[in-house]
Motif scaffolding. Structure first.
Motif, PDB file in Angstrom:
ATOM      1  N   GLU A 207      10.657  23.855  16.414  1.00 24.64           N
ATOM      2  CA  GLU A 207       9.473  23.946  17.177  1.00 24.64           C
ATOM      3  C   GLU A 207       8.043  24.297  16.680  1.00 24.64           C
ATOM      4  OE1 GLU A 207      11.138  26.187  20.706  1.00 24.64           O
ATOM      5  OE2 GLU A 207      11.816  24.144  21.396  1.00 24.64           O
TER       6      GLU A 207
ATOM      7  N   ASP B 259      11.544  18.692  18.241  1.00 22.86           N
ATOM      8  CA  ASP B 259      12.598  19.077  18.892  1.00 22.86           C
ATOM      9  C   ASP B 259      13.837  18.276  18.489  1.00 22.86           C
ATOM     10  OD1 ASP B 259      13.994  20.687  20.693  1.00 22.86           O
ATOM     11  OD2 ASP B 259      13.011  20.002  22.236  1.00 22.86           O
TER      12      ASP B 259
ATOM     13  N   SER C 112       9.195  14.667  20.012  1.00 24.91           N
ATOM     14  CA  SER C 112       7.801  15.570  19.286  1.00 24.91           C
ATOM     15  C   SER C 112       6.956  16.076  20.190  1.00 24.91           C
ATOM     16  CB  SER C 112       7.306  15.058  18.039  1.00 24.91           C
ATOM     17  OG  SER C 112       6.688  13.743  18.709  1.00 24.91           O
ATOM     18  N   TYR C 113       5.880  17.168  20.085  1.00 24.02           N
ATOM     19  CA  TYR C 113       5.120  17.655  20.840  1.00 24.02           C
ATOM     20  C   TYR C 113       3.691  17.334  20.249  1.00 24.02           C
ATOM     21  CZ  TYR C 113       8.884  20.531  22.044  1.00 24.02           C
ATOM     22  OH  TYR C 113      10.310  20.774  22.549  1.00 24.02           O
TER      23      TYR C 113
END
Length: 70
Positions: A59, A64, A69-70
């Motif tokens: 993270e 993740d 993905s972020y």
């Protein structure tokens, strides 16, 4: 992000026990680890605490488990 996914899992600075379990299961890159689920890691014999440490380290790099993905 592609560069990150191609890196060796040692980039994440995981514990020796986690690294050993991943290497025994031929998980060598962040990309290979990224696509695993918590259930996959449990099958490799990792504890909840070890899995949580993997999740936190991923993270911190905007990734993740399960290929998110972020």
């Amino acid at each position: 992000m592609k560069d990150l996914l191609e890196r060796n899992i040692s980039f994440l600075k995981l514990s020796d026990n986690v690294n050993k379990a991943l290497k025994e299961n031929d998980i060598k890159t962040v990309n290979e680890l990224w696509h695993l689920t918590r259930k996959d890691l449990k099958k490799m014999g990792l504890s909840d605490k070890e899995i949580t440490s993997i999740i936190i380290k991923m993270e911190l790099n905007a990734l993740d488990l399960g290929g998110k993905s972020y």
